[in-house]
Scaffold this motif. Sequence first.
Motif, short mmCIF file in Angstrom:
data_model
loop_
_atom_site.label_atom_id
_atom_site.label_comp_id
_atom_site.label_asym_id
_atom_site.label_seq_id
_atom_site.Cartn_x
_atom_site.Cartn_y
_atom_site.Cartn_z
N ASP A 78 0.84 -1.23 -0.03
CA ASP A 78 -0.01 0.02 0.00
C ASP A 78 0.81 1.20 0.11
OD1 ASP A 78 -2.49 -0.96 -0.03
OD2 ASP A 78 -2.65 -1.17 2.14
N MET A 79 0.29 2.53 -0.62
CA MET A 79 1.03 3.76 -0.65
C MET A 79 -0.05 4.34 0.40
SD MET A 79 1.40 4.84 -4.56
CE MET A 79 -0.37 4.43 -5.01
N ILE A 80 0.65 5.48 1.10
CA ILE A 80 -0.12 6.17 1.83
C ILE A 80 -0.54 7.65 1.23
CG2 ILE A 80 0.01 7.53 4.28
CD1 ILE A 80 2.09 5.42 5.22
N LEU A 81 -1.84 7.78 1.39
CA LEU A 81 -2.32 8.99 0.38
C LEU A 81 -2.87 10.03 1.49
CD1 LEU A 81 -2.13 6.85 -1.90
CD2 LEU A 81 -4.02 8.04 -2.90
N THR A 82 -2.35 11.27 1.28
CA THR A 82 -3.02 12.10 2.20
C THR A 82 -3.55 13.44 1.17
OG1 THR A 82 -0.73 13.13 2.25
CG2 THR A 82 -1.26 11.60 4.04
N PRO A 83 -4.59 14.13 1.63
CA PRO A 83 -5.30 15.15 0.91
C PRO A 83 -4.24 16.30 0.70
CG PRO A 83 -6.29 15.05 2.85
CD PRO A 83 -5.21 13.60 2.89
N ALA A 84 -4.14 16.84 -0.74
CA ALA A 84 -3.50 18.14 -0.93
C ALA A 84 -4.67 19.09 -1.14
CB ALA A 84 -2.73 17.81 -2.30
N PHE A 85 -4.96 19.59 0.25
CA PHE A 85 -6.24 20.31 0.15
C PHE A 85 -6.28 21.57 -0.68
CE2 PHE A 85 -6.31 18.38 4.39
CZ PHE A 85 -7.52 17.83 4.31
N GLU A 86 -5.16 22.07 -1.13
CA GLU A 86 -5.20 23.14 -2.10
C GLU A 86 -5.82 22.79 -3.61
OE1 GLU A 86 -1.31 21.39 -2.70
OE2 GLU A 86 -2.51 21.81 -1.06
N THR A 87 -5.81 21.60 -3.75
CA THR A 87 -6.33 21.07 -5.06
C THR A 87 -7.98 20.88 -5.04
OG1 THR A 87 -6.24 18.82 -4.65
CG2 THR A 87 -4.10 19.93 -5.49
N ALA A 88 -8.54 20.94 -3.66
CA ALA A 88 -9.97 20.73 -3.64
C ALA A 88 -10.73 21.70 -4.51
CB ALA A 88 -10.39 20.92 -2.10
N CYS A 89 -11.70 20.84 -5.10
CA CYS A 89 -12.58 21.57 -6.18
C CYS A 89 -13.89 20.84 -6.35
CB CYS A 89 -11.89 21.97 -7.64
SG CYS A 89 -11.76 20.58 -8.58
N ALA A 90 -15.06 21.42 -6.89
CA ALA A 90 -16.22 20.88 -7.02
C ALA A 90 -16.14 19.75 -8.02
CB ALA A 90 -17.12 22.09 -7.43
N ALA A 91 -16.88 18.90 -8.20
CA ALA A 91 -17.32 17.86 -9.16
C ALA A 91 -18.79 18.45 -9.46
CB ALA A 91 -17.25 16.54 -8.60
N PRO A 92 -19.15 19.38 -10.21
CA PRO A 92 -20.61 20.06 -10.55
C PRO A 92 -21.40 19.24 -11.24
CG PRO A 92 -18.55 21.02 -11.79
CD PRO A 92 -17.90 20.16 -10.93
N TRP A 93 -20.80 18.15 -12.06
CA TRP A 93 -21.80 17.37 -12.88
C TRP A 93 -22.29 16.06 -12.01
CZ3 TRP A 93 -16.40 17.68 -13.37
CH2 TRP A 93 -15.52 16.75 -12.86
N THR A 94 -21.90 16.06 -10.79
CA THR A 94 -22.41 15.10 -10.05
C THR A 94 -23.89 15.35 -9.47
OG1 THR A 94 -21.44 15.95 -8.02
CG2 THR A 94 -20.21 14.19 -9.20
N ALA A 95 -24.83 14.16 -9.34
CA ALA A 95 -26.13 14.30 -8.80
C ALA A 95 -26.16 15.05 -7.32
CB ALA A 95 -26.81 12.98 -8.72
N ASP A 96 -25.23 14.96 -6.59
CA ASP A 96 -25.30 15.25 -5.24
C ASP A 96 -23.85 16.31 -4.93
OD1 ASP A 96 -22.92 13.56 -5.30
OD2 ASP A 96 -23.69 11.99 -3.89
#
Length: 451
Positions: A78-96
């Motif tokens: 396994d690799m350890i994945l941690t969020p790069a919060f500066e990359t957070a953005c909407a996924a505006p095509w999703t239903a929720d």
Amino acid sequence: MSDWMDRIPDHARAWLDGRRLDEVECIVADLSGIARGKAMPAAKFAKQPRFYLPNSIFQQTITGDWAENGDAAFLEPDMILTPAFETACAAPWTADWTLQIIHDMADQTGAPVTTAPRNVLKRVVDLYHARGWKPVVAPEMEFYLVARNTDPSKPVEPPMGRSGRRAAGRQAYSMSAVDEYGPVIDDIYDYAEAMGLEIDGILQEGGSGQVELNLRHGDPVKLADEIFYFKRMIREAALRSDCYATFMAKPIQDEPGSAMHIHHSVVDTATGRNIFVDDKGMETPAFLHFIGGMQTHLPEVIALLAPYVNSYRRYVRDFAAPINLEWGRDNRTTGLRVPVSEPEAKRVENRIAGMDCNPYLGIAASLACGYLGLVNKIEPAPQFTGDAYDSAEGIPTHLSEALDLFEEATAIHEVLHPDFVRIYTAVKRLEYNAFLQVISPWEREHLLLNV
């Protein structure tokens, strides 16, 4: 992670204002640039500072096969994945209400995963920083909108426009051509705004249904993140209008291919000045050395800039794609072009990369060539002033040849990392061998009864 919402960009918080976040997509880009990862309820994400994925995701081919990775490959650590919060953005095509967040990848000792494309690009950028330089890039994205194609044996066709006719080729810069598929363009603009992505401009390119999207200049990793997001978003916008968006290098026979032109400049970190020009606005030796590095080393990284067998169908003489490594000022027949600009914006445009390349790897490869030119003070060939299509071809003509050059390029290996080179080559060899097993319609038509 209870305060993680305070660490995301303003545009992501604005999109969620007054709404309840339902889901978070934790994603990374694989070797092909495909988004891989996990989606989880927002409440669970808030309690989970990291998650895990097997490192084998970087051994998977575009066809779903797996390349070998040493004697312990079956372990799939396994690799350890941690969020790069500066990359957070909407996924505006999703239903929720969904956010997507790119994650950083480390092994279990905490070291960056050397085979992860985003880490490869970070490694190259760090080499520039260690020299007191800051690389700046500005990518251009070309892609096709095409009619739905659910049968791979049938040729790809342009989409039906609002006029009821299929898009016509050779309509570069036509506003009416762009208007033919206006709903897709409108959705791209709307999605981009929700995602905090800045578009410099959209125009009709030369192919039937071919669009070019220009991005502003900036940090290489940030721009690669944006292209990664853009490709996913544009596909979703097209599907909403009952068509496909394709980033294949050459999806339609007899039409131009799609490139990812990359503009480069380098800034001195201490002074903030473009090192390609001096105090009087004249070109510096560093400017020529950057070009020299690209001319010397680009053949060795074509396997990254043109990563599939289809990629080489784009390199056609007199067909809006370079087939050489000449450089020239304001000359679109050369592989390396110096655009008209003010002195402070002096830059080199690499026109070799295809839009099918992984944006992290394409930008990393291009910057690696320029870096070696700067460090080793490589002089370029003389400027080419005529029609460079008359020049000798200087790039590989098929994937196998490109991989041979890539495997032998020891200086490039040290810049990108030898482990990455080994895995990437194994994956691409496996893809190429799979292609060789396919019998094409051309072979059946011309060879079945004639040889």
